[in-house]
Design an enzyme around this catalytic site. Sequence first.
Site, mmCIF file in Angstrom:
data_model
loop_
_atom_site.group_PDB
_atom_site.id
_atom_site.type_symbol
_atom_site.label_atom_id
_atom_site.label_comp_id
_atom_site.label_asym_id
_atom_site.label_seq_id
_atom_site.Cartn_x
_atom_site.Cartn_y
_atom_site.Cartn_z
ATOM 1 C CB SER A 14 -7.166 7.545 -4.428
ATOM 2 O OG SER A 14 -7.496 6.220 -3.703
ATOM 3 N N GLY A 15 -5.885 7.828 -1.357
ATOM 4 C CA GLY A 15 -4.787 7.427 -0.558
ATOM 5 C C GLY A 15 -3.912 8.594 -0.018
ATOM 6 C CE1 TYR A 154 4.071 0.285 -5.874
ATOM 7 C CE2 TYR A 154 5.346 -0.788 -4.354
ATOM 8 C CZ TYR A 154 4.488 0.172 -4.529
ATOM 9 O OH TYR A 154 3.903 1.320 -3.693
ATOM 10 C CB THR A 190 -4.118 3.656 0.354
ATOM 11 O OG1 THR A 190 -3.256 2.552 -0.508
ATOM 12 C CG2 THR A 190 -3.187 4.485 1.361
ATOM 13 N N PRO A 191 -6.768 2.623 -0.974
ATOM 14 C CG PRO A 191 -8.391 3.499 -1.640
ATOM 15 C CD PRO A 191 -7.093 3.909 -1.139
#
Length: 312
Positions: A14-15, A154, A190-191
């Site tokens: 992904s992404g 994060y 991105t998701p």
Amino acid sequence: MSTPRVVLVTGASSGIGEATARAAASRGDHVVLLARGEPSLERVAEDCRQRGAASTLVLPTDVADDDGVRAAVTAAVARHGRLDIVVGCAGVVAYGRIQDVPVEVFDRVLDTNLHGSANLARHVVPVMRDQGTGSLVLVGSLIGHLAVPDMSAYVLSKWGVRVLVRQLRVDNRDRPGLTFGYVAPGGVDTPIYRQAATYGDSVGRPPFPVVTPERVAARALAVADRPWLPSQVGAANEIIKLGYTALPWAYDRLVGPLFRVIAQDLVAPVTHGPGNVLEPDQRLNALRGDQGNALVAVARNVREVVRRRTGR
């Protein structure tokens, strides 16, 4: 015609990881694809084959599992005999204050983003040292240079990724043929934002200005060959970094309200839960996040802030 290189990509389902795999395939490289979810990896592998990859190898792997990373690296070297470029893109996000994010979710963000990068380096670097050549590029974040609200796990993980790259450079100065690159995007389409764990009062979205995953992938592959290239990807990154370091009192006062209108969606419904942090979720895996125009979202958020303050 140049010899195809062996490019291993984590987070390839992904992404940014998917974009990196596609870019390497388009130039005829061998691509080795790692991520937790095999169906999405097979989708990306098929796309890479159609784009001209010299070969594809799918290795379902959780980068937080050191034994799994060891096995994947061993399998890749057994297939190709070498690793030329490794790009670490695997990452997950959790929103919420440190006291609100469950400990297992908080720790899992660190395990994937930071410890996963260390696991990758632990098994890739010896291969490259034996070869005498090779490039390891880790995808960090602008947030690895800042503090922002409601993203403590994060932030910690991405600060750590940045320091890890510097440490690898210091530790491997005796192998001048090895390079260690670092790429720090700001908002990326991105998701990952829709897949994030959420424990705050709003959901995340890519902050303006938003770049494409293809742009980040192109920089990552460029940095693999030319590690002196700028690491920041995004027009506003250097300005934001300057504000954080040069005017900390102003930054700390402004980052809260600005982050709410620029990097969150105040009108979207909020569903608390771990997202894809604890377990892979194939449903939203894709190249792009398709969150729409960032400026329109900012305007919508500003209207919502005004509505809440005025009661209208």
